[in-house]
Design a protein around this motif. Sequence first.
Motif, mmCIF file in Angstrom:
data_model
loop_
_atom_site.group_PDB
_atom_site.id
_atom_site.type_symbol
_atom_site.label_atom_id
_atom_site.label_comp_id
_atom_site.label_asym_id
_atom_site.label_seq_id
_atom_site.Cartn_x
_atom_site.Cartn_y
_atom_site.Cartn_z
ATOM 1 N N ILE A 59 50.698 70.347 43.559
ATOM 2 C CA ILE A 59 52.152 70.249 43.876
ATOM 3 C C ILE A 59 52.200 69.403 44.973
ATOM 4 C CG2 ILE A 59 53.951 71.720 45.090
ATOM 5 C CD1 ILE A 59 53.332 73.793 42.838
ATOM 6 N N ALA A 60 51.364 69.654 46.219
ATOM 7 C CA ALA A 60 51.342 68.890 47.194
ATOM 8 C C ALA A 60 51.206 67.510 46.859
ATOM 9 C CB ALA A 60 49.994 69.312 48.209
ATOM 10 N N ARG A 61 50.059 66.831 45.982
ATOM 11 C CA ARG A 61 49.818 65.694 45.687
ATOM 12 C C ARG A 61 51.071 65.112 44.772
ATOM 13 N NH1 ARG A 61 44.650 66.616 42.799
ATOM 14 N NH2 ARG A 61 45.090 64.506 41.624
ATOM 15 N N GLY A 66 56.547 61.098 45.809
ATOM 16 C CA GLY A 66 57.597 61.068 45.723
ATOM 17 C C GLY A 66 58.578 60.638 44.373
ATOM 18 N N ASN A 67 57.918 60.948 43.578
ATOM 19 C CA ASN A 67 58.373 60.442 42.116
ATOM 20 C C ASN A 67 59.381 61.759 41.495
ATOM 21 O OD1 ASN A 67 58.743 60.155 39.433
ATOM 22 N ND2 ASN A 67 56.737 59.630 38.690
ATOM 23 N N SER A 68 60.523 61.525 41.623
ATOM 24 C CA SER A 68 61.416 62.596 41.541
ATOM 25 C C SER A 68 61.483 63.162 40.086
ATOM 26 C CB SER A 68 62.978 62.027 41.653
ATOM 27 O OG SER A 68 63.324 60.888 40.738
ATOM 28 N N GLU A 69 60.575 62.358 39.176
ATOM 29 C CA GLU A 69 60.547 62.789 37.706
ATOM 30 C C GLU A 69 59.449 64.179 37.884
ATOM 31 O OE1 GLU A 69 59.620 59.507 35.279
ATOM 32 O OE2 GLU A 69 61.397 58.525 35.786
ATOM 33 N N ARG A 70 58.836 64.377 38.644
ATOM 34 C CA ARG A 70 57.761 65.334 38.676
ATOM 35 C C ARG A 70 58.240 66.692 39.163
ATOM 36 N NH1 ARG A 70 52.461 64.095 37.431
ATOM 37 N NH2 ARG A 70 52.201 61.905 38.253
ATOM 38 N N ALA A 71 59.538 66.647 39.469
ATOM 39 C CA ALA A 71 60.226 67.978 40.021
ATOM 40 C C ALA A 71 60.243 69.000 38.748
ATOM 41 C CB ALA A 71 61.873 67.695 40.122
ATOM 42 N N VAL A 72 60.228 68.664 37.393
ATOM 43 C CA VAL A 72 59.997 69.669 36.445
ATOM 44 C C VAL A 72 58.633 70.205 36.342
ATOM 45 C CG1 VAL A 72 59.860 70.151 33.878
ATOM 46 C CG2 VAL A 72 61.975 68.758 35.047
ATOM 47 N N GLN A 73 57.511 69.087 36.636
ATOM 48 C CA GLN A 73 56.193 69.879 36.772
ATOM 49 C C GLN A 73 56.010 70.410 37.930
ATOM 50 O OE1 GLN A 73 55.285 65.580 36.333
ATOM 51 N NE2 GLN A 73 54.837 65.646 34.096
ATOM 52 N N VAL A 74 56.524 70.248 38.951
ATOM 53 C CA VAL A 74 56.186 70.964 40.078
ATOM 54 C C VAL A 74 56.807 72.584 39.855
ATOM 55 C CG1 VAL A 74 57.139 71.485 42.563
ATOM 56 C CG2 VAL A 74 56.370 69.207 41.977
ATOM 57 N N LYS A 75 57.941 72.557 39.361
ATOM 58 C CA LYS A 75 58.582 73.829 38.802
ATOM 59 C C LYS A 75 57.624 74.751 38.108
ATOM 60 C CE LYS A 75 62.773 76.033 37.006
ATOM 61 N NZ LYS A 75 64.037 76.002 36.245
ATOM 62 N N SER A 120 50.395 77.138 51.596
ATOM 63 C CA SER A 120 50.421 75.743 51.119
ATOM 64 C C SER A 120 51.603 75.343 50.247
ATOM 65 C CB SER A 120 49.030 75.505 49.990
ATOM 66 O OG SER A 120 49.131 74.329 49.593
ATOM 67 N N ILE A 121 52.071 75.997 49.413
ATOM 68 C CA ILE A 121 53.105 75.860 48.641
ATOM 69 C C ILE A 121 54.546 75.526 49.486
ATOM 70 C CG2 ILE A 121 54.798 76.457 46.823
ATOM 71 C CD1 ILE A 121 52.264 77.737 45.555
ATOM 72 N N GLU A 122 54.679 76.530 50.363
ATOM 73 C CA GLU A 122 55.799 76.561 51.293
ATOM 74 C C GLU A 122 55.563 75.235 52.174
ATOM 75 O OE1 GLU A 122 58.328 78.530 51.360
ATOM 76 O OE2 GLU A 122 57.399 80.488 50.147
ATOM 77 N N THR A 123 54.575 74.954 52.472
ATOM 78 C CA THR A 123 54.699 73.582 53.501
ATOM 79 C C THR A 123 54.665 72.397 52.604
ATOM 80 O OG1 THR A 123 52.658 74.641 54.567
ATOM 81 C CG2 THR A 123 52.810 72.350 54.734
ATOM 82 N N SER A 124 54.426 72.281 51.431
ATOM 83 C CA SER A 124 54.617 71.080 50.495
ATOM 84 C C SER A 124 55.942 71.130 50.252
ATOM 85 C CB SER A 124 53.750 71.296 49.153
ATOM 86 O OG SER A 124 52.343 71.239 49.420
#
Length: 161
Positions: A59-61, A66-75, A120-124
Amino acid sequence: MVAFTGWVWSMAASFNSIPGDTLYGLKLASERTQLSFAADKTTKTSLRLEFAGRRAEEIARMIETGNSERAVQVKEAVGVIKDEIRTASRELAALKKSHARETVPVAKIIERKVAPIAASIETSLALVRSDDRPDVTEMREAVQIASVEALAVIANAIKET
């Protein structure tokens, strides 16, 4: 020999992959294989939470790119972490119910590992715009429940000694 070398190289290369990368599926398959060969609940719980920690690093990486397309993958990664923590809690509850000798070691692993993962997640996620930030309420609740259950097991073991 060449095939084996290629397999080893692929496994090593997949270790640093993140969701969306070509080798990410291989990384997840490797983790599932490790879990299936875990000898006991202590090892299995430790691996589950190690893998949840890897998802937090991913998630941090992903956020760093900064790729906004990664939002679904972060979720999705946040959901996987939540599920792994809930599974660890269920395994602890089953051990506690059966009075297994592994109960306290598993509780100690949970207590030691879940809070840093959540932090870690909260920080990211603090670096993500609020409208792109996934809801982590359920993950926070899973962390709190796991921590409380683990501490209760550890406190009960201390009380009994």
